[in-house]
Motif scaffolding. Structure first.
Motif, PDB file in Angstrom:
ATOM      1  N   LEU A 112       0.833  -1.214   0.000  1.00 43.84           N
ATOM      2  CA  LEU A 112       0.000   0.000   0.000  1.00 43.84           C
ATOM      3  C   LEU A 112       0.862   1.257   0.000  1.00 43.84           C
ATOM      4  O   LEU A 112       0.544   2.248  -0.671  1.00 43.84           O
ATOM      5  CB  LEU A 112      -0.916   0.000   1.234  1.00 43.84           C
ATOM      6  CG  LEU A 112      -2.075  -0.999   1.216  1.00 43.84           C
ATOM      7  CD1 LEU A 112      -2.801  -1.003   2.555  1.00 43.84           C
ATOM      8  CD2 LEU A 112      -3.048  -0.668   0.088  1.00 43.84           C
ATOM      9  N   GLU A 113       1.954   1.208   0.739  1.00 44.24           N
ATOM     10  CA  GLU A 113       2.840   2.381   0.791  1.00 44.24           C
ATOM     11  C   GLU A 113       3.453   2.646  -0.575  1.00 44.24           C
ATOM     12  O   GLU A 113       3.516   3.794  -1.037  1.00 44.24           O
ATOM     13  CB  GLU A 113       3.925   2.143   1.842  1.00 44.24           C
ATOM     14  CG  GLU A 113       4.832   3.356   2.024  1.00 44.24           C
ATOM     15  CD  GLU A 113       5.888   3.117   3.086  1.00 44.24           C
ATOM     16  OE1 GLU A 113       6.757   3.974   3.266  1.00 44.24           O
ATOM     17  OE2 GLU A 113       5.819   2.057   3.760  1.00 44.24           O
TER      18      GLU A 113
ATOM     19  N   SER B 241       3.628   5.982  -5.738  1.00 42.95           N
ATOM     20  CA  SER B 241       3.596   6.125  -7.202  1.00 42.95           C
ATOM     21  C   SER B 241       3.144   4.808  -7.811  1.00 42.95           C
ATOM     22  O   SER B 241       3.889   3.821  -7.822  1.00 42.95           O
ATOM     23  CB  SER B 241       4.983   6.505  -7.737  1.00 42.95           C
ATOM     24  OG  SER B 241       4.953   6.570  -9.149  1.00 42.95           O
ATOM     25  N   ALA B 242       1.937   4.784  -8.346  1.00 50.33           N
ATOM     26  CA  ALA B 242       1.414   3.567  -8.950  1.00 50.33           C
ATOM     27  C   ALA B 242       2.144   3.241 -10.240  1.00 50.33           C
ATOM     28  O   ALA B 242       2.338   2.068 -10.587  1.00 50.33           O
ATOM     29  CB  ALA B 242      -0.083   3.732  -9.219  1.00 50.33           C
TER      30      ALA B 242
ATOM     31  N   LEU C 147      -3.237  -3.560 -14.130  1.00 46.76           N
ATOM     32  CA  LEU C 147      -3.674  -2.342 -13.435  1.00 46.76           C
ATOM     33  C   LEU C 147      -2.649  -1.220 -13.585  1.00 46.76           C
ATOM     34  O   LEU C 147      -3.019  -0.048 -13.675  1.00 46.76           O
ATOM     35  CB  LEU C 147      -3.901  -2.643 -11.943  1.00 46.76           C
ATOM     36  CG  LEU C 147      -5.079  -3.582 -11.645  1.00 46.76           C
ATOM     37  CD1 LEU C 147      -5.119  -3.952 -10.174  1.00 46.76           C
ATOM     38  CD2 LEU C 147      -6.397  -2.911 -12.053  1.00 46.76           C
ATOM     39  N   LYS C 148      -1.371  -1.576 -13.599  1.00 42.41           N
ATOM     40  CA  LYS C 148      -0.333  -0.552 -13.748  1.00 42.41           C
ATOM     41  C   LYS C 148      -0.436   0.143 -15.086  1.00 42.41           C
ATOM     42  O   LYS C 148      -0.188   1.351 -15.197  1.00 42.41           O
ATOM     43  CB  LYS C 148       1.034  -1.208 -13.577  1.00 42.41           C
ATOM     44  CG  LYS C 148       2.196  -0.218 -13.623  1.00 42.41           C
ATOM     45  CD  LYS C 148       3.520  -0.927 -13.364  1.00 42.41           C
ATOM     46  CE  LYS C 148       4.686   0.062 -13.388  1.00 42.41           C
ATOM     47  NZ  LYS C 148       5.974  -0.605 -13.109  1.00 42.41           N
TER      48      LYS C 148
ATOM     49  N   VAL D 113      -9.895   0.385  -8.339  1.00 46.11           N
ATOM     50  CA  VAL D 113     -10.733   1.595  -8.219  1.00 46.11           C
ATOM     51  C   VAL D 113      -9.910   2.840  -8.547  1.00 46.11           C
ATOM     52  O   VAL D 113     -10.391   3.771  -9.203  1.00 46.11           O
ATOM     53  CB  VAL D 113     -11.322   1.692  -6.797  1.00 46.11           C
ATOM     54  CG1 VAL D 113     -12.057   3.015  -6.599  1.00 46.11           C
ATOM     55  CG2 VAL D 113     -12.259   0.527  -6.541  1.00 46.11           C
ATOM     56  N   GLN D 114      -8.639   2.809  -8.106  1.00 44.98           N
ATOM     57  CA  GLN D 114      -7.767   3.945  -8.398  1.00 44.98           C
ATOM     58  C   GLN D 114      -7.481   4.044  -9.892  1.00 44.98           C
ATOM     59  O   GLN D 114      -7.425   5.139 -10.456  1.00 44.98           O
ATOM     60  CB  GLN D 114      -6.464   3.763  -7.611  1.00 44.98           C
ATOM     61  CG  GLN D 114      -5.484   4.908  -7.761  1.00 44.98           C
ATOM     62  CD  GLN D 114      -4.253   4.701  -6.879  1.00 44.98           C
ATOM     63  OE1 GLN D 114      -4.333   4.115  -5.805  1.00 44.98           O
ATOM     64  NE2 GLN D 114      -3.107   5.165  -7.357  1.00 44.98           N
ATOM     65  N   ALA D 115      -7.301   2.864 -10.539  1.00 44.24           N
ATOM     66  CA  ALA D 115      -6.980   2.860 -11.971  1.00 44.24           C
ATOM     67  C   ALA D 115      -8.197   3.066 -12.844  1.00 44.24           C
ATOM     68  O   ALA D 115      -8.067   3.489 -14.007  1.00 44.24           O
ATOM     69  CB  ALA D 115      -6.307   1.532 -12.329  1.00 44.24           C
ATOM     70  N   ALA D 116      -9.379   2.768 -12.327  1.00 42.95           N
ATOM     71  CA  ALA D 116     -10.591   2.861 -13.137  1.00 42.95           C
ATOM     72  C   ALA D 116     -10.823   4.279 -13.653  1.00 42.95           C
ATOM     73  O   ALA D 116     -11.425   4.474 -14.714  1.00 42.95           O
ATOM     74  CB  ALA D 116     -11.809   2.405 -12.328  1.00 42.95           C
ATOM     75  N   GLU D 117     -10.337   5.278 -12.919  1.00 43.22           N
ATOM     76  CA  GLU D 117     -10.513   6.663 -13.347  1.00 43.22           C
ATOM     77  C   GLU D 117      -9.744   6.954 -14.630  1.00 43.22           C
ATOM     78  O   GLU D 117     -10.085   7.874 -15.376  1.00 43.22           O
ATOM     79  CB  GLU D 117     -10.035   7.608 -12.237  1.00 43.22           C
ATOM     80  CG  GLU D 117     -10.794   7.468 -10.929  1.00 43.22           C
ATOM     81  CD  GLU D 117     -12.243   7.896 -11.069  1.00 43.22           C
ATOM     82  OE1 GLU D 117     -12.513   8.775 -11.898  1.00 43.22           O
ATOM     83  OE2 GLU D 117     -13.099   7.333 -10.372  1.00 43.22           O
TER      84      GLU D 117
END
Length: 1322
Positions: free
Chosen positions: A11-12, A17-18, A65-66, A124-128
């Motif tokens: 998570l950290e 930075s994804a 996802l990345k 959810v973060q990448a869906a945007e």
């Protein structure tokens, strides 16, 4: 299985930075093979949800996802389905194993759950980033395919195949299910691990909440609430939730209401109130500055919504939130006020429903909160004061009435009518209207609020109670005195006290209209006094405070006597207690009515406001007040009538509400009040009521009222709002033969004449009725009725809406008509009533409005009246009408006739006044008639030209055609010149009829000692004024006479008429009046307010229309701004407001105004000067004008040595805004001019005000240092000036002392040396 997965570390790294997230087995994801790569992984997870622990599968999911921005929508859809289904399967398996309590088995679910939670958060973060997202309320747009290229078609398919919005609610639903079913304490034994998992699994909910589009969906919002509430209730997530919610609240304004709803659900459905308490405490401790608007607005919305949903929960923390009432940010103060309103509503509902735990405590809390609300009416922000009034308006609708609080609220609302902010005043009126609608005094007079009814009821109850109490008190005294012994005597003190009690009882019975009703405190005192007479359980009266000194020992009182005493029983009976309550009820009602009636005057002023919403609310108040029969509401209804001239007739939107035009709303109000039928009345009664209402509108109406009423009646008739039956009823009232009050018959013909403006046929069939009644026997007895009948007859001419450039169409009648015979009889009939002048004026108006040849008839009338006037007195007495009224028979009022010879023939001054009045009015009407003739002649020329063009066919436009148009124009000019020539040379020619009376008028007006009759002088002056409008030559020759009369006449009516006449003369011959405008300005200093008001109105008209030029006299106009008469002051302010719309008009005349008011014989008091100039300087808005004024005013300092003028100049300088750097520099550069005047406190104080304004100036250059230096120079100059003044004062003092000593020495030595000196001089 990869058991080395560290959720906290992952998570950290994801948070930092994804895009740089390190994946051991990262795959090169491309659009072609992404679906193929995912296929095998999905099958593996579908077979076993624990397959996610395989590093190859987990890393593949992470790789997708990345690089989600290049992953097709269909792949994202499959990916989400795989993660969701795997998580759901793991949840079910873990729940089953935990139920079986096999620790080694269920512990294996920990890592897969963490991985799924991590993947879900990342998804959810990448869906945007996926371009397939669509707004929930907006349909997905269809993309167009380009001519070539598959990329375009590929992009266009994404929105059609997949949208993240469709999956948000199911995803949050899965998380909510997990939080409800999973026992995390069994899987994660340490708090750190458990909090990491809960934070990870709930993070998608917080991310979704950041989107306003998602939160508009009810399903998404409900699932969001479930996630947060279950995490808090089941998994100790409260502290984290508080931090995350408050963080997001600062940046996402739309979350205010959802968070408040979430806290409410958490408290009510999950029985968890700690989080809401903590959040409220945190908000109460926050500090905001005045410039911070966003954060206070967000927190304010949260508080308001939470108070609406959970008022009891907020009540617990209200003591902490009260600190926000002192916050610099007004939105927070607004929120606390709104919250208080919701709390009162909830507590009152509990009292009404019987669910209150402690009713007494609830009432106490309500009263305390009311006090807090009312105290905020003193808030510095108008927004807060407006909100307080809005909340109080909502509270006024609650079922339970709080009488004391309602009276306090009414008082505050009336006070708010004087607020400087329109919105506050508008909301105050709204509150007053609601208080009227919901008043609790319906037990008296059916809810009507008549002051007389309440006063009468209060007096009756007070008298009855006083009698009961006096009888009981007397009985106690008698019984007490009797027990002292047969031989005992009443002391002198007791006798005196009895006498005082008796006198007080008599005074209490005298109640009049002027009596002040008891306040709440007084009522409580009275109650205490009343209760003091109550008999205790043993039969002993407790007595009053005053009676304690007379109270004997218990052994001395016959207790049995009191038990059977009727007076004591009556005093303590339930009926008497009921009377006390009724008296309090009437007292409260009287207080309420008087407060409402006290607001009427302020509301009348609001009708003239520029704020539309404020005016509409004031109109609604008067309508409602009239329904409740407030006695002074009728005045407001009449004032409303003048709004018919308001040009605003368009509906507008304000605060989401549609506001009707003022004119349209006025017509609706009058329709509701006077014309709409009432229930339970027959058709005949309805017609009678409406006709009566219409006639009553004319009672005691001024000319202005009648003019406005006329326009309203015309508008209502045009809209078909007046039924034919009502018109027939009005005719019946007018023509009824039996005796009825004069004002009813007058009112009927007035209204009929008004309605005829819209429909002429109302009168055409009733001409004979009008002549028979209005100009017959009844008209002779009532000249006012005859006058209004003449006005109605004028409507027969027909008046259409005048279109610019066209002549109004009128219908004219032959001179042989009976109408003109009646008109002539009305004028010529001998009459000595002053009402005759109004009748004669309207009769002449009727002749000129309807007659084909009015001048011929009027000539005959003038000749006949002349013969009568100059006939010998004996013949005149012999032929006098027996019905004539003798008003001017006083011999001192009989003046010499102009035709008198050697003082032997005497004429009747009143008859001569009548003749001169007719002559003057005929002259002015003849001018108007000539204008009609001129327009008619030009119209005939145009008609002939049009007919000739039609017969000869269309002609080509050429040079000859232009010449023909020029010839036609010349023909029109010839017509105009001919009419002008008639006015100038024929009308007042010596051989003309009117010309004979010109010298007569000059002689009478110029000989006040000879012609002393006031009626004659008034008529002659008025006629002379009208003659001046006819001919420029006559005006040039005699206008000085009119100005002389204006200066010397002691009759205010004559002076007022002259002022109005001079305005008419200025319209005809402006150059003549312009040359003598100084004489006209003298009227502004007249001692009579009517003359002053008329002068101001005439000058306003002439100046604003450019008929006279302003030559430095505006100072006299400015004086009127602070006139004692409110009407004059309002007119003067209106003049300057209109003048400010002219280019630089006020700026150009400002120096003259300052000089006129500050110095010389016209100077005003310093306080009046400041108020006047403060108003006028409000119109100086251009910065260049301000800069120029600064320079000019600074130079004025060196031209005067008067400290008063220094203070005035400094005050004017302080009124300027100093918005630009140039203005500041101008004031600094002018320092040499005023440096030596700064020792004067008034001057220095104004420059301090200027410095304060200059510091607020927005400039590119930093002028702070210059201003500081300037301030130091001012201080130094002031100190130096004060030292110089002190030195000069000491020098003068020493010089005076030396002179005094020398005088004493001379006095002692004077007699010795005086003689030699005198002899030498001689």
């Amino acid at each position: 299985m990869d058991s080395n997965f560290d959720l906290a570390d992952a998570l950290e790294r994801l948070t930092s930075s994804a895009s740089e997230f390190d994946i051991p087995n990262e795959r090169d994801v491309s659009r072609d093979d992404a679906e193929q790569l995912l296929e095998a992984a999905v099958e593996a997870v579908a077979e076993s949800s624990e397959s996610i622990t395989d590093s190859q599968i987990f890393d593949l999911y992470c790789s997708l996802l990345k690089h989600s921005e290049v992953v097709p929508g269909s792949v994202m859809n499959k990916l989400l389905d795989s993660i969701s289904s795997g998580l759901a399967a793991q949840l079910d398996s873990a729940k089953k194993d935990i139920h079986n309590e096999d620790k080694h088995v269920y512990y294996t679910h920990k890592v897969p759950l963490e991985m799924y939670a991590f993947l879900l958060q990342w998804f959810v973060q990448a869906a945007e980033k996926v371009k397939g997202e669509a707004e929930p309320s907006t349909p997905t747009p269809k993309s167009r395919r380009g001519r070539g290229g598959k990329a375009g078609s590929a992009r266009s398919k994404k929105p059609e195949e997949w949208t993240w919005f469709d999956h948000v609610a199911p995803t949050l639903g899965l998380i909510a299910r997990l939080l409800n079913q999973l026992n995390t304490q069994r899987l994660w034994t340490t708090n750190t691990e458990r909090e990491a998992f809960i934070s990870c699994i709930t993070r998608p909910a917080y991310q979704v909440a950041e989107s306003e589009a998602f939160m508009r969906s009810v399903e998404v919002k409900q699932n969001f609430y479930k996630v947060i509430c279950r995490a808090i209730k089941n998994h100790n997530h409260a502290a984290t939730a508080q931090i995350l919610l408050m963080q997001r609240l600062q940046y996402h304004e739309h979350l205010a209401e959802p968070i408040a709803e979430c806290l409410t659900i958490l408290a009510k459905e999950y029985d968890y109130t700690q989080l809401s308490d903590e959040i409220l405490r945190e908000i109460s401790q926050k500090e905001f500055n005045a410039q911070d608007t966003k954060a206070p607005r967000i927190y304010g919305r949260l508080l308001t919504k939470f108070a609406e949903d959970s008022p009891r929960a907020l009540l617990k923390q209200l003591s902490l939130l009260l600190t926000q009432l002192e916050s610099d940010a007004y939105p927070m103060r607004n929120a606390v006020i709104e919250s208080m309103g919701f709390i009162i509503l909830d507590l009152a509902a509990a009292l009404d429903g019987g669910t209150a735990d402690d009713p007494h405590q609830f009432e106490k809390q309500i009263k305390g909160i009311y006090d807090f609300l009312l105290s905020r009416m003193l808030d510095s922000s108008s927004y807060v004061r407006t909100r307080v009034l809005a909340v109080l308006t909502r509270l006024a609708r609650i079922k339970r009435k709080f009488p004391k609080q309602r009276l306090k609220v009414t008082k505050e609302a009336v006070g708010a009518l004087e607020d400087k902010t329109p919105t506050v005043r508008k909301n105050a009126v709204t509150l007053l209207i609601e208080l009227l609608h919901t008043h609790p005094y319906f037990m008296v007079d059916g809810g009507r609020l008549s002051l007389d009814v309440f006063s009468e009821g209060y007096a009756k109850l007070k008298k009855e109670l006083d009698e009961i109490e006096n009888m009981a008190h007397q009985r106690v005294l008698e019984a007490t005195n009797g027990e002292e012994g047969e031989g005992g005597e009443t002391t002198q003190t007791e006798k005196k006290k009895k006498k005082k009690q008796k006198e007080r009882g008599q005074k209490n019975m005298e109640v009049d209209d002027e009596e002040e009703e008891p306040t709440d405190d007084e009522e409580e005192e009275q109650t205490d006094e009343d209760s003091s007479m109550v008999v205790d359980e043993e039969g002993q009266p407790s007595g009053s405070a005053k009676g304690n000194s007379l109270k004997p020992r218990k052994s001395q009182i016959n207790l049995e006597a009191f038990n059977d005493d009727e007076a004591i029983k009556k005093l303590t009976s339930a009926d008497t207690e009921k009377l006390r309550l009724q008296k309090k009820y009437y007292a409260d009602g009287l207080d309420f009515i008087r407060q409402m009636e006290g607001a009427i005057l302020l509301l009348e002023q609001m009708l003239g406001s520029k704020n539309k919403a404020e005016v509409l609310e004031a109109m609604e108040f008067f309508r409602v007040a009239h329904e409740y029969q407030l006695s002074t509401a009728e005045n407001g209804i009449r004032k409303m009538l003048h709004l018919i001239w308001n040009k605003d007739n368009n509906a507008t939107l304000e605060d989401g509400k549609e506001l009707k035009g003022i004119r349209a709303r006025l017509l609706e109000c009058y329709q509701d009040l006077y014309f709409n039928p009432l229930p339970d009345l027959s058709a005949k009664e309805q017609v009678n009521r409406i006709a009566k209402n219409m006639i009553q509108l004319t009672f005691d109406a001024t000319l202005a009222d009648l003019t406005s009423l006329e326009e309203m009646m015309r508008a209502m008739m045009e809209d078909d709002r007046v039924h034919q039956d009502v018109i027939n009823k009005l005719w019946n009232i007018f023509s009824v033969e039996k005796h009825i009050p004069k004002y009813q018959r007058r009112g009927a013909i007035i209204i009929l004449g008004m309605l005829a403006l819209a429909r002429r046929n109302i009168l055409t069939d009733k001409v004979d009725v009008m002549l028979k009644v209005g100009l017959g026997a009844l008209g002779k007895a009532d000249l006012t009725l005859a006058r209004y009948t003449c006005v109605a007859l004028q409507r027969l001419a027909g008046q259409t809406k005048k279109v610019k450039g066209t002549m109004p169409q009128t219908k004219r009648i032959e001179m042989e008509s009976l109408i003109f015979r009646k008109m002539r009889d009305s004028i010529e009939r001998p009459c000595r009533s002053k009402d005759w002048f109004g009748l004669a004026e309207q009769a002449i108006n009727t002749i000129y409005a309807l007659g084909q040849q009015p001048d011929s008839l009027c000539s005959d009338i003038i000749k006949q009246m002349t013969v009568r006037v100059f006939t010998s007195k004996k013949q005149a007495n012999a032929s006098r009408d027996p019905d004539a009224m003798d008003e001017d028979e006083n011999p001192s009022q009989i003046a010499d006739s102009p035709s008198s010879q050697d003082g032997q023939d005497k004429g009747d001054a009143f008859e001569l006044a009548q003749l001169l009045f007719v002559v003057g009015h005929v002259a002015i009407k003849q001018i108007a008639y000539l204008e009609v003739v001129e327009r008619e002649m030009k119209k005939q020329k145009d008609t002939e030209k049009t007919a000739n063009t039609t017969q000869s066919g269309p002609q080509p436009v050429n040079k000859d055609g232009e010449e023909l148009d020029q010839v036609a124009g010349n023909a029109e000019d010839e017509i105009g010149d001919r009419i002008t020539d008639i006015r100038e040379h024929e009308m007042l020619d010596k051989v003309a009829l009117l010309g004979v009376y010109g010298p007569m008028l000059v002689n009478i007006c110029g000989s006040p000692q000879k012609f002393k009759n006031p009626t004659l002088r008034a008529a002659a002056t008025l006629s002379l004024s009208k003659f001046l409008c006819v001919s420029s030559a006559f005006c040039e020759q005699h206008h000085h006479l009119l100005f002389r009369i204006f200066d010397t006449s002691k009759n205010a009516g004559i002076r007022s008429n002259i002022v109005i006449a001079l305005g008419d003369v200025a319209v005809s011959f402006s150059s003549i009046i312009d040359e003598n405008s100084n004489e006209l300005y003298k009227g502004l200093s007249d001692r009579d307010p009517i003359v002053k008001k008329n002068t101001l109105m005439v000058l306003t008209h002439l100046i604003l229309n450019g008929m006279i030029k302003v030559k430095g006299q505006l100072g006299e106009m400015a004086k009127c701004v602070e006139d004692d008469d409110a009407r004059i002051a309002d007119l003067a302010k209106l003049f300057f407001q209109e003048l400010s719309t002219k280019d630089n008009a006020i700026y150009n005349n400002l120096p003259d105004i300052i000089s006129h008011l500050s110095a010389g014989e016209h100077a005003v008091e310093e306080d009046a000067f400041q108020k006047t100039l403060k108003f006028i300087f409000g119109f100086i808005e251009k910065e260049k004008q301000a800069e120029s004024i600064v320079e000019k005013l600074c130079q004025r300092f060196r031209l005067t040595d008067d400290p008063r003028q220094w203070r005035d100049i400094a005050f004017c300088l302080s009124l300027l805004p100093y918005k630009s750097e140039k203005s500041v520099k101008k004031i600094v550069e002018g320092l040499p001019f005023y440096r030596d005047k700064l020792y004067e406190e008034g001057v220095f104080g104004r420059f301090q005000d200027i410095l304060s304004k200059a510091r607020l100036t927005k400039s590119k250059n930093d002028i702070g240092a210059e201003l500081k230096e300037f301030e130091e120079i001012l201080e130094e100059a002031r100190r130096q000036g004060q030292d110089d003044q002190a030195l000069e004062k000491r020098a003068k003092g020493k010089k005076a002392q030396a002179k005094k000593r020398q005088t004493r020495k001379n006095a002692r030595r004077g007699p010795v040396k005086a003689d030699p000196d005198d002899s030498e001089e001689e």
